[in-house]
Scaffold this motif. Structure first.
Motif, PDB file in Angstrom:
ATOM      1  N   LEU A 382       0.831  -1.196   0.000  1.00 44.73           N
ATOM      2  CA  LEU A 382       0.000   0.000   0.000  1.00 44.73           C
ATOM      3  C   LEU A 382       0.874   1.259   0.000  1.00 44.73           C
ATOM      4  CD1 LEU A 382      -2.618   1.598   0.263  1.00 44.73           C
ATOM      5  CD2 LEU A 382      -2.560   1.145   2.732  1.00 44.73           C
ATOM      6  N   GLU A 385       2.395   1.938  -3.438  1.00 41.93           N
ATOM      7  CA  GLU A 385       1.464   2.601  -4.353  1.00 41.93           C
ATOM      8  C   GLU A 385       1.333   4.085  -4.014  1.00 41.93           C
ATOM      9  OE1 GLU A 385      -2.384   0.891  -4.992  1.00 41.93           O
ATOM     10  OE2 GLU A 385      -1.606  -1.146  -5.239  1.00 41.93           O
ATOM     11  N   PHE A 404      -5.736   3.677  -5.270  1.00 43.51           N
ATOM     12  CA  PHE A 404      -5.844   3.152  -3.917  1.00 43.51           C
ATOM     13  C   PHE A 404      -6.868   4.008  -3.165  1.00 43.51           C
ATOM     14  CE2 PHE A 404      -2.268   6.036  -4.364  1.00 43.51           C
ATOM     15  CZ  PHE A 404      -2.554   7.013  -3.427  1.00 43.51           C
ATOM     16  N   THR A 415      -5.052  -0.850  -1.113  1.00 43.39           N
ATOM     17  CA  THR A 415      -4.492  -0.822  -2.460  1.00 43.39           C
ATOM     18  C   THR A 415      -5.595  -0.779  -3.511  1.00 43.39           C
ATOM     19  OG1 THR A 415      -4.362  -3.240  -2.437  1.00 43.39           O
ATOM     20  CG2 THR A 415      -2.376  -2.033  -1.824  1.00 43.39           C
ATOM     21  N   ASP A 422      -2.754   0.828 -10.828  1.00 44.48           N
ATOM     22  CA  ASP A 422      -2.499   1.407  -9.510  1.00 44.48           C
ATOM     23  C   ASP A 422      -2.613   2.928  -9.564  1.00 44.48           C
ATOM     24  OD1 ASP A 422      -1.984  -1.143  -8.516  1.00 44.48           O
ATOM     25  OD2 ASP A 422       0.158  -1.007  -8.975  1.00 44.48           O
TER      26      ASP A 422
END
Length: 563
Positions: A382, A385, A404, A415, A422
């Motif tokens: 996480l 990203e 996210f 995420t 992403d």
């Protein structure tokens, strides 16, 4: 029905992210409502799931029925969102989660009702009499009492709170651990390992003494393997606990310190829960009564179920008067609160973007990348990203959208979903997807190769613009380079021609960021595009993928340096 075999708290670990269960429960409801939950329907569910737009993962597992049970029989069933007997149906709580306006609110109610033991989770001979707890409720109580809980404190101590009557004992163990940390300055990891190992040996002393240390997953009966397995399970339970509590909106996280606390403006709500929700498990042997209790969408009562309380909240966070609000229904008042919170979150993110674009956070962003590689963050994927979104935002102009999820305070929550890149970058004359992963080796190729190309193709169609893709990982696997090299050289109608996917290892990406920071003026999106075109154009003149990747490294390292 699951059997409580371990002597620590059990938290459902599938799915890892709560919001990812929502589309799967919806699919189960829309396609399989009223059918018997058996091997046939379970396999059919996985087939339908593999065809869905939101699916991420292996669409053809070796045991489809097991894969379906793993997705549905765990959190969706245990938390009362689905009923599988005598046939598949969504409960009141499940419908509120999937189709209601406030999934976080209903999720909180269900976490507070989750209990051990229950008709769904029964004790066996070794654990008989050990469990009397509502795990999420007691973890919340520990967080409130101690002001925060770290990941290590939960996995070592809080998981031992299998009976809420032992709350003070566990609390004091954590306080003693915190005091002991002062004696281990610079040796914290050693303290954690020693304390954790000692706790496991004490918890399972009878098992160890009897020589029953072989676990179901292995034939290795050594004590070392036994302890390693227990640690892995406890780490997974703690991870699930962190994620599920965060989704309720009550809990904030300090990523670097790997700790959770209650949002300052939610303390009153948390105190109401701790004062009013029964700590005792109910209907432990009565499945009919237990289901009725568990499936309700309205229990337990929350602080925000009281109209006067919502009005007080709105008067604090908004510019309303009591007279304006008193005539409104409760649900309308909650809508107003949600709108204010959403606007506040958007304002916080907007402020973040302005600060990032000024390069004020350059050093912090670079440091964060290094800390992610060093495994200093609790949820490294996480944070990878999120930090890459920050870096792309800083790198050049354009609308840089991270897919996210943010929490209400503007911090990363979860995420991106599996059906989207992403990060999406929208520029005036082109678009770009950015995909990141911490996976390495063959696993990187297996899990990322196809989704990255699919997301690229989807964005190109959606944007209607010339489109590029950056794929970033700490180390790029040669198979991934070969895969993208081949795609970039091949006319594929799905991509509207040849794809434009550029793999970069993280060090190289950080070099791009460094070069932009040291550049005489703020780089423009045209500067980024010029670099991408140079790399993509080299595909057709390179003899093989190795030559092409060498060129990528040379080109990216010198970006803007000679301009």
């Amino acid at each position: 029905m699951a059997v409580l075999r371990n002597k620590v708290l059990f938290f459902t670990t599938s799915p890892r992210s709560p919001q990812k269960m929502i589309p799967e429960i919806r699919l189960l409801h829309e396609k399989f409502e009223g059918k018997e939950w058996n091997a046939y329907s379970q396999e059919a569910f996985i087939d339908e799931l593999a065809k869905s737009s939101f699916f991420e993962g292996n669409g053809s597992p070796s045991d489809k029925a097991f894969s379906a049970r793993d997705r549905i029989n765990r959190a969706p069933k245990a938390l009362g969102f689905v009923d599988l007997q005598p046939s598949i149906s969504l409960t009141e709580a499940g419908k509120a989660l999937v189709y209601g306006k406030r999934p976080q609110e209903i999720f909180l109610r269900q976490l507070l009702k989750y209990q051990l033991p229950s008709p769904y989770h029964v004790e066996n001979g070794d654990t008989s009499g050990s469990f009397c707890v509502r795990p999420y409720l007691e973890i919340l109580r520990l967080v409130r009492t101690l002001e925060y809980l770290t990941f290590d404190e939960i996995k070592i101590f809080a998981l031992q709170l299998t009976d809420y009557h032992n709350f003070d004992t566990i609390k004091n163990m954590i306080l003693a651990f915190r005091k002991k940390k002062e004696e281990y300055r610079g040796k914290y990891k050693k303290l954690v390992d020693e304390t954790w190992t000692s706790a496991i040996k004490e918890l399972y002393s009878d098992t160890i003494a009897s020589g029953k240390t072989k676990t179901r997953e292995t034939t290795d009966a050594s004590l070392k393997k036994f302890i390693s397995t227990k640690k892995s399970n406890m780490r997974d339970y703690t991870d699930a606990c962190f994620r599920y509590l965060r989704y309720t909106g009550l809990i904030s996280i300090s990523h670097k310190n790997r700790s959770i606390s209650i949002f300052a403006d939610k303390i009153t709500e948390a105190d109401f829960i701790l004062a009013n929700v029964d700590r005792n498990p109910v209907f432990v042997t009565d499945s009919v009564q237990y289901k009725q209790h568990l499936f309700s969408k309205d229990t337990p009562v929350l602080y925000t179920d009281n109209k006067d309380n919502i009005i007080d909240i709105l008067m604090k966070i908004g510019s309303y008067t009591k007279r304006e609000l008193s005539g409104m229904e409760l649900e309308k008042l909650k809508d107003l609160r949600d709108d204010i919170v959403q606007r506040h979150k958007e304002a916080v993110i907007h402020e973040q973007v302005a600060e990032i674009k000024s390069y004020a956070l350059y050093s912090e962003i670079i440091d964060t990348f290094n800390e992610i590689i060093s495994d200093e963050y609790y949820d490294a994927p996480l944070m990878f990203e999120y930090n890459t979104w920050r870096a792309m935002t800083m790198l050049d102009g354009g609308d840089i959208k991270g897919n996210f999820k943010f929490d209400d305070s503007g911090q990363p929550l979860s995420t991106a979903q599996g059906n989207m890149p992403d990060i999406e970058c929208d520029y005036s004359d082109y678009s770009m997807s950015v995909e990141v992963t911490l996976q390495s080796g063959q696993r990187q190729y297996e899990t990322e190769g196809e989704p990255v190309a699919r997301h690229y193709g989807q964005l190109k169609k959606r944007s209607g613009k010339d489109t590029y893709c950056l794929f970033i990982a700490p180390n790029i696997n040669p198979a991934v380079v070969a895969h993208f090299f081949t795609l970039n050289r091949t006319n594929i109608s799905y991509y509207g021609g040849k794809s434009k996917i550029v793999p970069l290892d993280l060090d190289l990406f950080m070099k791009l960021v460094e070069n932009s920071y040291n550049y005489s003026t703020q780089p423009k999106s045209s500067d980024v595009r010029r670099l991408l075109d140079m790399i993509i154009n080299k595909v057709d003149t390179s003899e093989n993928e190795t030559e092409w990747y060498d060129y990528i490294q040379e080109c990216a390292s010198n970006w803007l340096v000679c301009s």
